[in-house]
Design an enzyme around this catalytic site. Sequence first.
Site, short mmCIF file in Angstrom:
data_model
loop_
_atom_site.label_atom_id
_atom_site.label_comp_id
_atom_site.label_asym_id
_atom_site.label_seq_id
_atom_site.Cartn_x
_atom_site.Cartn_y
_atom_site.Cartn_z
N LYS A 186 0.87 -1.20 0.00
CA LYS A 186 -0.05 0.17 -0.11
C LYS A 186 0.96 1.30 0.05
CE LYS A 186 -3.92 -2.19 2.22
NZ LYS A 186 -4.88 -2.02 3.32
N TYR B 240 -12.51 -1.63 -3.42
CA TYR B 240 -12.88 -1.70 -2.02
C TYR B 240 -14.46 -1.52 -1.91
CZ TYR B 240 -8.32 -1.93 0.08
OH TYR B 240 -7.04 -2.49 0.39
N ASN C 118 -1.83 0.29 6.91
CA ASN C 118 -1.54 -1.10 7.28
C ASN C 118 -0.63 -1.93 6.34
OD1 ASN C 118 -3.42 -1.68 5.62
ND2 ASN C 118 -4.79 -2.93 7.35
N HIS D 108 -2.00 -5.41 1.38
CA HIS D 108 -3.39 -6.16 1.19
C HIS D 108 -3.00 -7.60 1.12
CE1 HIS D 108 -7.35 -7.12 -0.37
NE2 HIS D 108 -6.78 -7.61 -1.33
N GLU E 76 -9.10 -9.86 -7.77
CA GLU E 76 -8.29 -8.93 -7.62
C GLU E 76 -7.19 -8.86 -8.50
OE1 GLU E 76 -9.66 -8.56 -2.94
OE2 GLU E 76 -7.63 -9.38 -3.18
P1 GDP Z 1 -8.06 -6.60 5.48
O1 GDP Z 1 -8.80 -7.73 4.80
O2 GDP Z 1 -7.31 -7.19 6.64
O3 GDP Z 1 -7.29 -5.80 4.63
O4 GDP Z 1 -9.37 -5.70 6.29
P2 GDP Z 1 -10.65 -5.25 5.58
O5 GDP Z 1 -10.97 -5.91 4.32
O6 GDP Z 1 -11.53 -5.30 6.80
O7 GDP Z 1 -10.20 -3.70 5.49
C1 GDP Z 1 -9.87 -3.24 4.03
C2 GDP Z 1 -8.92 -2.29 4.50
O8 GDP Z 1 -9.80 -1.07 5.09
C3 GDP Z 1 -7.85 -2.32 5.60
O9 GDP Z 1 -6.92 -3.11 5.24
C4 GDP Z 1 -7.52 -1.09 6.27
O10 GDP Z 1 -6.78 -0.24 5.10
C5 GDP Z 1 -8.72 -0.31 5.91
N1 GDP Z 1 -9.62 -0.52 7.25
C6 GDP Z 1 -10.28 -1.54 7.89
N2 GDP Z 1 -10.82 -1.28 9.01
C7 GDP Z 1 -10.62 -0.03 9.27
C8 GDP Z 1 -11.03 1.00 10.32
O11 GDP Z 1 -11.80 0.40 11.39
N3 GDP Z 1 -10.75 2.25 10.07
C9 GDP Z 1 -10.18 2.56 8.86
N4 GDP Z 1 -9.65 3.85 9.09
N5 GDP Z 1 -9.47 1.93 8.11
C10 GDP Z 1 -10.12 0.55 8.09
#
Ligand code: GDP
Length: 139
Positions: free
Chosen positions: A11, A51, A114, A117, A128
């Site tokens: 990222k 997303y 973070n 991905h 993807e």
């Molecule tokens: P992943 O599968 O671990 O990447 O997590 P998710 O699919 O739930 O979320 C997609 C991405 O959205 C994450 O990798 C983070 O960059 C972002 N994200 C997820 N949860 C949060 C949150 O509670 N707050 C914020 N600001 N970003 C989030």
Amino acid sequence: MTGNTTFTMIKPDAFEAGNTGLILNKIIENGFKIKALRLTYLRKDNAEAFYAVHKDRPFFNSLVEFMSSGPIVAAILEKENAVEDFRKLIGATNPADAADGTIRKLFAASIQYNAVHGSDSDENAMIEANFFFNQFDRH
Ligand code: GDP
């Protein structure tokens, strides 16, 4: 039967911090083969599409801003049990909850910033990968 392919993105936070090489090295050290690799950018509409599943979440706009804020490195990875093993290697979404030695523990700053991905299913890995690479089926 699980597949042997997953998809990852380094990222914009990790790219900007200069951690691309270290992260790719960690991926290779853990037995993944890089099948395709591409430095590119997401426009806002690309990030919104990637997303789309999160479009009703409160963090969606912030996530789209972040993901379109700088270069990303997209890659297709191959290993037995790729999706599950790669999710293990990257660690929990929130680096505060990520296990020691995971990529997010080592390189992520927050739940949003973070670093990487990783696809969450074989089906999404294919979707993807096709989002970033044409004619993935060729190899
Ligand atoms: P992943 O599968 O671990 O990447 O997590 P998710 O699919 O739930 O979320 C997609 C991405 O959205 C994450 O990798 C983070 O960059 C972002 N994200 C997820 N949860 C949060 C949150 O509670 N707050 C914020 N600001 N970003 C989030």
